[in-house]
Design an enzyme around this catalytic site. Structure first.
Site, PDB file in Angstrom:
ATOM      1  N   GLY A 198      -6.727  -8.155 -20.283  1.00 52.12           N
ATOM      2  CA  GLY A 198      -7.272  -8.231 -18.927  1.00 52.12           C
ATOM      3  C   GLY A 198      -8.771  -7.985 -18.828  1.00 52.12           C
ATOM      4  O   GLY A 198      -9.457  -8.580 -17.999  1.00 52.12           O
ATOM      5  N   GLU A 204     -13.312  -1.910 -19.157  1.00 51.79           N
ATOM      6  CA  GLU A 204     -11.932  -2.130 -18.703  1.00 51.79           C
ATOM      7  C   GLU A 204     -11.927  -2.839 -17.355  1.00 51.79           C
ATOM      8  O   GLU A 204     -12.835  -2.632 -16.542  1.00 51.79           O
ATOM      9  CB  GLU A 204     -11.211  -0.785 -18.547  1.00 51.79           C
ATOM     10  N   ASP A 205     -10.914  -3.645 -17.121  1.00 47.25           N
ATOM     11  CA  ASP A 205     -10.760  -4.235 -15.791  1.00 47.25           C
ATOM     12  C   ASP A 205     -10.256  -3.187 -14.808  1.00 47.25           C
ATOM     13  O   ASP A 205     -10.737  -3.086 -13.683  1.00 47.25           O
ATOM     14  CB  ASP A 205      -9.836  -5.462 -15.817  1.00 47.25           C
ATOM     15  N   ASP A 226      -5.666   2.979 -14.617  1.00 47.61           N
ATOM     16  CA  ASP A 226      -4.546   3.353 -13.758  1.00 47.61           C
ATOM     17  C   ASP A 226      -4.175   4.798 -14.114  1.00 47.61           C
ATOM     18  O   ASP A 226      -4.842   5.742 -13.674  1.00 47.61           O
ATOM     19  CB  ASP A 226      -3.435   2.331 -14.049  1.00 47.61           C
ATOM     20  N   LYS A 282      -8.072   2.969 -10.194  1.00 52.09           N
ATOM     21  CA  LYS A 282      -6.944   3.326  -9.324  1.00 52.09           C
ATOM     22  C   LYS A 282      -6.702   4.829  -9.494  1.00 52.09           C
ATOM     23  O   LYS A 282      -5.681   5.282 -10.016  1.00 52.09           O
ATOM     24  CB  LYS A 282      -5.713   2.511  -9.740  1.00 52.09           C
ATOM     25  N   PHE A 339      -0.041  -3.206  -6.269  1.00 51.57           N
ATOM     26  CA  PHE A 339      -0.005  -4.113  -7.423  1.00 51.57           C
ATOM     27  C   PHE A 339      -1.047  -5.193  -7.178  1.00 51.57           C
ATOM     28  O   PHE A 339      -1.011  -5.886  -6.160  1.00 51.57           O
ATOM     29  CB  PHE A 339       1.396  -4.721  -7.577  1.00 51.57           C
ATOM     30  N   ASP A 374      -2.745  -9.380 -14.174  1.00 47.88           N
ATOM     31  CA  ASP A 374      -1.690 -10.403 -14.188  1.00 47.88           C
ATOM     32  C   ASP A 374      -0.378  -9.919 -13.589  1.00 47.88           C
ATOM     33  O   ASP A 374      -0.131  -8.716 -13.463  1.00 47.88           O
ATOM     34  CB  ASP A 374      -1.423 -10.856 -15.625  1.00 47.88           C
ATOM     35  N   ARG A 382      -4.364 -14.270 -13.889  1.00 48.75           N
ATOM     36  CA  ARG A 382      -5.561 -13.609 -14.410  1.00 48.75           C
ATOM     37  C   ARG A 382      -6.822 -14.384 -14.041  1.00 48.75           C
ATOM     38  O   ARG A 382      -7.900 -13.808 -13.929  1.00 48.75           O
ATOM     39  CB  ARG A 382      -5.509 -13.526 -15.944  1.00 48.75           C
TER      40      ARG A 382
END
Ligand code: PRP
Length: 180
Positions: free
Chosen positions: A47, A100-101, A104, A132, A153, A160, A166
């Site tokens: 990602g 990083e995208d 979490d 997040k 989400f 994705d 993506r």
């Protein structure tokens, strides 16, 4: 470029223009902080690839790229991660920024940072487009952050759903009923 909102989504969280503008600012910050250093941008496939690609072009200085892939195993919250593709180059003495995208729980990056730290970089920082934070399990030092995002989400710009979406140039929220 026209990418209509997929039916599985109920709205756009981050518009393409907002992402572009924030990526430009982050690139300028990297230049400001790393000029004169051996800057390596490292991402964790898959990602992060989309953000890395735009970020490195917004970083107007010599920079090299490298890639890792990891896979989680065991119970979801155990934090057990193994490397399935390692970096090609040594990072000893380099100014490393892990790109990083999204972060979490933080478990993936916690593991990656532990591994990279043992390899003797001159510095080791994190740049994430999305944070997040509400889901964080392990504390992480984040030097560069694009956006704080809610606990939904998300798909697009690298994120994705079963391998799809993506390539959306924006970040969209998935309808709750799709996951249930
Ligand atoms: C995403 C993201 C991070 C990780 C963050 O990757 O790119 O690597 O999850 O989650 P965490 O903070 O809870 O560890 P994902 O595992 O979805 O793989 P992908 O990049 O191949 O989509």
């Amino acid at each position: 470029m026209n990418h209509p909102l997929p039916e599985v989504c109920d709205g756009i969280l981050l518009k393409q223009e907002a992402i572009e503008s924030r990526v430009r600012e982050l690139g300028e910050s990297l230049v400001r902080d790393h000029t004169g250093h051996d800057l390596r941008l490292i991402t964790v496939l898959r990602g992060g690839l989309f953000f890395l690609s735009d970020l490195c072009r917004a970083t107007d200085m010599p920079v090299s790229l490298d890639f890792m892939a990891v896979s989680a195993y065991g119970p979801a919250a155990s934090g057990s991660v193994r490397i399935t593709k390692d970096l090609d180059d040594s990072i000893e003495g380099a100014s490393v920024v892990v790109v990083e995208d999204i972060i979490d729980t933080g478990l993936t990056l916690h593991y990656v940072l532990e591994v990279l730290r043992r390899r003797g970089p001159a510095s080791l920082e994190v740049c994430t487009l999305m944070d997040k934070g509400v889901r964080r399990i392990v504390d992480l030092p984040i030097t560069y952050q694009g956006f704080r995002v809610p606990d939904r989400f998300l798909v697009g710009y690298g994120l994705d759903l079963d391998g799809m979406y993506r390539n959306l140039p924006y970040v969209a929220t998935l309808r709750d009923e799709v996951m249930s």
